[in-house]
Write a protein that holds these residues in place. Sequence first.
Motif, PDB file in Angstrom:
ATOM      1  N   THR A 221       0.837  -1.209   0.000  1.00  0.00           N
ATOM      2  CA  THR A 221       0.000   0.000   0.000  1.00  0.00           C
ATOM      3  C   THR A 221       0.869   1.256   0.000  1.00  0.00           C
ATOM      4  OG1 THR A 221      -0.142  -0.219   2.419  1.00  0.00           O
ATOM      5  CG2 THR A 221      -1.957  -1.119   1.142  1.00  0.00           C
ATOM      6  N   LEU A 222       0.648   2.080  -0.988  1.00  0.00           N
ATOM      7  CA  LEU A 222       1.403   3.334  -1.130  1.00  0.00           C
ATOM      8  C   LEU A 222       0.438   4.512  -1.001  1.00  0.00           C
ATOM      9  CD1 LEU A 222       3.722   5.252  -2.058  1.00  0.00           C
ATOM     10  CD2 LEU A 222       3.273   4.515  -4.405  1.00  0.00           C
ATOM     11  N   ILE A 223       0.773   5.406  -0.086  1.00  0.00           N
ATOM     12  CA  ILE A 223      -0.051   6.597   0.125  1.00  0.00           C
ATOM     13  C   ILE A 223       0.767   7.779  -0.371  1.00  0.00           C
ATOM     14  CG2 ILE A 223      -1.419   7.889   1.822  1.00  0.00           C
ATOM     15  CD1 ILE A 223      -1.810   4.772   1.899  1.00  0.00           C
ATOM     16  N   GLY A 224       0.206   8.611  -1.231  1.00  0.00           N
ATOM     17  CA  GLY A 224       1.048   9.704  -1.695  1.00  0.00           C
ATOM     18  C   GLY A 224       0.295  10.821  -2.359  1.00  0.00           C
ATOM     19  N   GLY A 225       0.934  11.962  -2.332  1.00  0.00           N
ATOM     20  CA  GLY A 225       0.390  13.113  -3.020  1.00  0.00           C
ATOM     21  C   GLY A 225      -0.541  13.887  -2.129  1.00  0.00           C
ATOM     22  N   GLY A 226       0.014  14.807  -1.376  1.00  0.00           N
ATOM     23  CA  GLY A 226      -0.771  15.818  -0.687  1.00  0.00           C
ATOM     24  C   GLY A 226      -1.630  15.326   0.449  1.00  0.00           C
ATOM     25  N   ASP A 227      -2.946  15.515   0.277  1.00  0.00           N
ATOM     26  CA  ASP A 227      -3.830  15.420   1.426  1.00  0.00           C
ATOM     27  C   ASP A 227      -4.097  14.014   1.939  1.00  0.00           C
ATOM     28  OD1 ASP A 227      -4.149  18.004   2.068  1.00  0.00           O
ATOM     29  OD2 ASP A 227      -5.839  18.352   0.738  1.00  0.00           O
ATOM     30  N   SER A 228      -3.857  12.989   1.120  1.00  0.00           N
ATOM     31  CA  SER A 228      -4.049  11.647   1.675  1.00  0.00           C
ATOM     32  C   SER A 228      -2.940  11.362   2.688  1.00  0.00           C
ATOM     33  CB  SER A 228      -4.100  10.580   0.586  1.00  0.00           C
ATOM     34  OG  SER A 228      -3.295  10.921  -0.482  1.00  0.00           O
ATOM     35  N   VAL A 229      -1.770  11.983   2.501  1.00  0.00           N
ATOM     36  CA  VAL A 229      -0.687  11.837   3.480  1.00  0.00           C
ATOM     37  C   VAL A 229      -1.100  12.536   4.780  1.00  0.00           C
ATOM     38  CG1 VAL A 229       1.721  12.349   4.007  1.00  0.00           C
ATOM     39  CG2 VAL A 229       1.079  11.668   1.687  1.00  0.00           C
ATOM     40  N   ALA A 230      -1.679  13.740   4.639  1.00  0.00           N
ATOM     41  CA  ALA A 230      -2.163  14.458   5.830  1.00  0.00           C
ATOM     42  C   ALA A 230      -3.216  13.608   6.549  1.00  0.00           C
ATOM     43  CB  ALA A 230      -2.756  15.803   5.428  1.00  0.00           C
ATOM     44  N   ALA A 231      -4.060  12.928   5.764  1.00  0.00           N
ATOM     45  CA  ALA A 231      -5.124  12.119   6.367  1.00  0.00           C
ATOM     46  C   ALA A 231      -4.536  10.924   7.123  1.00  0.00           C
ATOM     47  CB  ALA A 231      -6.095  11.652   5.286  1.00  0.00           C
ATOM     48  N   ILE A 232      -3.623  10.216   6.494  1.00  0.00           N
ATOM     49  CA  ILE A 232      -3.068   9.014   7.147  1.00  0.00           C
ATOM     50  C   ILE A 232      -2.323   9.429   8.424  1.00  0.00           C
ATOM     51  CG2 ILE A 232      -0.777   8.727   6.031  1.00  0.00           C
ATOM     52  CD1 ILE A 232      -3.191   5.881   6.007  1.00  0.00           C
ATOM     53  N   ASN A 233      -1.725  10.618   8.404  1.00  0.00           N
ATOM     54  CA  ASN A 233      -1.053  11.119   9.609  1.00  0.00           C
ATOM     55  C   ASN A 233      -2.069  11.532  10.669  1.00  0.00           C
ATOM     56  OD1 ASN A 233       1.588  10.723   8.791  1.00  0.00           O
ATOM     57  ND2 ASN A 233       1.651  12.672   7.678  1.00  0.00           N
ATOM     58  N   LYS A 234      -3.189  12.102  10.222  1.00  0.00           N
ATOM     59  CA  LYS A 234      -4.223  12.528  11.179  1.00  0.00           C
ATOM     60  C   LYS A 234      -4.694  11.342  12.028  1.00  0.00           C
ATOM     61  CE  LYS A 234      -8.701  14.806  11.555  1.00  0.00           C
ATOM     62  NZ  LYS A 234      -9.870  15.378  10.906  1.00  0.00           N
ATOM     63  N   TYR A 235      -4.756  10.156  11.405  1.00  0.00           N
ATOM     64  CA  TYR A 235      -5.240   8.985  12.135  1.00  0.00           C
ATOM     65  C   TYR A 235      -4.092   8.128  12.675  1.00  0.00           C
ATOM     66  CZ  TYR A 235      -9.191  10.833   9.669  1.00  0.00           C
ATOM     67  OH  TYR A 235     -10.130  11.718   9.187  1.00  0.00           O
ATOM     68  N   ASN A 236      -2.882   8.699  12.644  1.00  0.00           N
ATOM     69  CA  ASN A 236      -1.687   8.017  13.179  1.00  0.00           C
ATOM     70  C   ASN A 236      -1.482   6.630  12.583  1.00  0.00           C
ATOM     71  OD1 ASN A 236      -0.699   9.996  14.912  1.00  0.00           O
ATOM     72  ND2 ASN A 236      -2.314   9.507  16.397  1.00  0.00           N
ATOM     73  N   LEU A 237      -1.703   6.503  11.284  1.00  0.00           N
ATOM     74  CA  LEU A 237      -1.618   5.181  10.648  1.00  0.00           C
ATOM     75  C   LEU A 237      -0.421   5.065   9.714  1.00  0.00           C
ATOM     76  CD1 LEU A 237      -5.425   4.718   9.823  1.00  0.00           C
ATOM     77  CD2 LEU A 237      -4.136   3.664  11.690  1.00  0.00           C
ATOM     78  N   ALA A 238       0.438   6.099   9.681  1.00  0.00           N
ATOM     79  CA  ALA A 238       1.512   6.113   8.687  1.00  0.00           C
ATOM     80  C   ALA A 238       2.420   4.889   8.797  1.00  0.00           C
ATOM     81  CB  ALA A 238       2.331   7.397   8.827  1.00  0.00           C
ATOM     82  N   ASN A 239       2.616   4.380  10.013  1.00  0.00           N
ATOM     83  CA  ASN A 239       3.510   3.213  10.133  1.00  0.00           C
ATOM     84  C   ASN A 239       2.761   1.888   9.984  1.00  0.00           C
ATOM     85  OD1 ASN A 239       2.178   3.285  12.470  1.00  0.00           O
ATOM     86  ND2 ASN A 239       3.962   3.504  13.823  1.00  0.00           N
ATOM     87  N   GLN A 240       1.486   1.961   9.577  1.00  0.00           N
ATOM     88  CA  GLN A 240       0.739   0.712   9.359  1.00  0.00           C
ATOM     89  C   GLN A 240       0.380   0.498   7.895  1.00  0.00           C
ATOM     90  OE1 GLN A 240      -2.168  -0.362  12.437  1.00  0.00           O
ATOM     91  NE2 GLN A 240      -1.590   1.536  13.453  1.00  0.00           N
ATOM     92  N   VAL A 241       1.002   1.305   7.025  1.00  0.00           N
ATOM     93  CA  VAL A 241       0.862   1.076   5.582  1.00  0.00           C
ATOM     94  C   VAL A 241       2.262   0.810   5.034  1.00  0.00           C
ATOM     95  CG1 VAL A 241      -1.217   2.503   5.371  1.00  0.00           C
ATOM     96  CG2 VAL A 241       1.025   3.564   5.099  1.00  0.00           C
ATOM     97  N   SER A 242       2.345   0.365   3.774  1.00  0.00           N
ATOM     98  CA  SER A 242       3.667  -0.041   3.284  1.00  0.00           C
ATOM     99  C   SER A 242       4.593   1.140   3.068  1.00  0.00           C
ATOM    100  CB  SER A 242       3.535  -0.813   1.969  1.00  0.00           C
ATOM    101  OG  SER A 242       2.625  -1.863   2.116  1.00  0.00           O
ATOM    102  N   TYR A 243       4.080   2.228   2.492  1.00  0.00           N
ATOM    103  CA  TYR A 243       4.956   3.362   2.183  1.00  0.00           C
ATOM    104  C   TYR A 243       4.158   4.653   2.112  1.00  0.00           C
ATOM    105  CZ  TYR A 243       9.136   5.612   0.363  1.00  0.00           C
ATOM    106  OH  TYR A 243      10.244   6.408   0.234  1.00  0.00           O
ATOM    107  N   VAL A 244       4.685   5.695   2.735  1.00  0.00           N
ATOM    108  CA  VAL A 244       4.069   7.020   2.622  1.00  0.00           C
ATOM    109  C   VAL A 244       5.052   7.899   1.862  1.00  0.00           C
ATOM    110  CG1 VAL A 244       3.145   9.015   3.856  1.00  0.00           C
ATOM    111  CG2 VAL A 244       2.830   6.717   4.806  1.00  0.00           C
ATOM    112  N   SER A 245       4.638   8.359   0.702  1.00  0.00           N
ATOM    113  CA  SER A 245       5.545   9.141  -0.141  1.00  0.00           C
ATOM    114  C   SER A 245       5.766  10.534   0.439  1.00  0.00           C
ATOM    115  CB  SER A 245       4.968   9.261  -1.548  1.00  0.00           C
ATOM    116  OG  SER A 245       5.783  10.125  -2.313  1.00  0.00           O
ATOM    117  N   THR A 246       7.002  11.044   0.276  1.00  0.00           N
ATOM    118  CA  THR A 246       7.317  12.386   0.778  1.00  0.00           C
ATOM    119  C   THR A 246       7.133  13.435  -0.312  1.00  0.00           C
ATOM    120  OG1 THR A 246       9.626  12.081   0.147  1.00  0.00           O
ATOM    121  CG2 THR A 246       9.042  11.577   2.424  1.00  0.00           C
ATOM    122  N   GLY A 247       6.919  12.999  -1.542  1.00  0.00           N
ATOM    123  CA  GLY A 247       6.928  13.972  -2.638  1.00  0.00           C
ATOM    124  C   GLY A 247       5.586  14.088  -3.321  1.00  0.00           C
TER     125      GLY A 247
END
Length: 397
Positions: free
Chosen positions: A350-376
């Motif tokens: 699972t790859l999360i990336g591009g703007g607001d979906s990253v903000a969302a995954i961080n809002k729910y403190n789930l960033a370390n429970q998906v495969s990769y969160v893109s920085t760009g």
Amino acid sequence: MKTVNSINFLNKRAVIRVDFNVPLNDAFEVTDLTRINAAIPTLKKILKDGGSIVLMSHLGRPKEGPTNKYSLKHIVSAVSKQLGVEVKFVDDCISDDAFNASNNLKNGEVLLLENLRFYKEEEKGDEKFAEKLSKHGNVYVNDAFGTAHRAHASTAVMAKFFNSDSKCFGFVMAGEVESITKVLNQSQKPFTAIIGGAKVSDKILIIEQLMNKANNIIIGGGMAFTFVKAMGGNIGKSLCEDDRLETAKKLLEKATEKGVKLFIPTDAVVADSFSNDAKFKLSNIKTIEDGWMGLDIGNESIKQFGDVIKNSKTILWNGPMGVFEMSNFENGTKQAAFDIVEATKNGAYTLIGGGDSVAAINKYNLANQVSYVSTGGGALLEYIEQGSLPGVKAIEG
Ligand code: AMP
């Protein structure tokens, strides 16, 4: 893929393009260390080998040459602290002083050059400027994924002044490229792309590209309403790009032609104004009353999307399902995030990336429970649209 792990940096001077475009407060203190911390493993590998480092970055968008506000001198202490090495600084990137400073570096030492964008040649991708920058080191490392979609002097052009044995990706770039390659080119099926956010116009190219790769495309967020209207629905005063109705129709047809399942929400949480204090209720998405606007997907859509997500083996998520910044309209986005986490637990990539979906995954403190969160943000989206990036091609050749 050629990374810093492929090179022994003993007695070498690495000139590294990093993304230190960090936020500063009024006292010029760094308020978010994420980008600095991201670069640390690359820097440590080089120093551990016994090499030295010249760091290059931009900061902000200076319009008129050197400006105190955009000086990288403000971040020197933060980089030194995070790295555990005293970082030297020089107030230009191509002056004699700058070259004296880089030429005098000893193994284990680190120098930060002044903001590259104080020279307009940087963003123009000027060859002469790039060639000058290349003289700062004998190995070129690109670790700035956030700017890899720009063909700027330091992000792409200068790579040509190094032979293939003397240029490579840093760990940030390598991680990002590996992740997106896994999703776009080596995906295990079913591959589901979840695309949300405000505007269809921003995402047309991406949806078109993904139709060549994905089995399922889930559309959510404000952009879904343009599709619903194109399908003949009544969307009240929901967000809609009327000049994109034809595009939406074509995308729907193309999905059918390609055998891609395009999922449009069937219900929505509608409100009488764009506010968390607005009155709200559930509505069929095709029969939204006049005066009401859809601000989130409804329970039926959440359930349907959830079933698709949880049965997928590869997932790309870009863009929220609703106005998740407001608690009354966050449920669709929140549930999608938890469903993606569940899919990850079941073995999906699972790859999360591009703007607001990253903000969302961080809002729910789930960033370390998906495969990769893109920085760009922009870089990831452009990678999907173009299949590569100038900064990546410059290293890969
Ligand atoms: P984007 O930058 O295109 O990914 O859009 C993200 C923004 O879209 C977020 O700030 C969301 O609040 C907004 N958004 C999502 N769904 C809706 C909607 N139904 N109506 C208006 N804005 C929305």
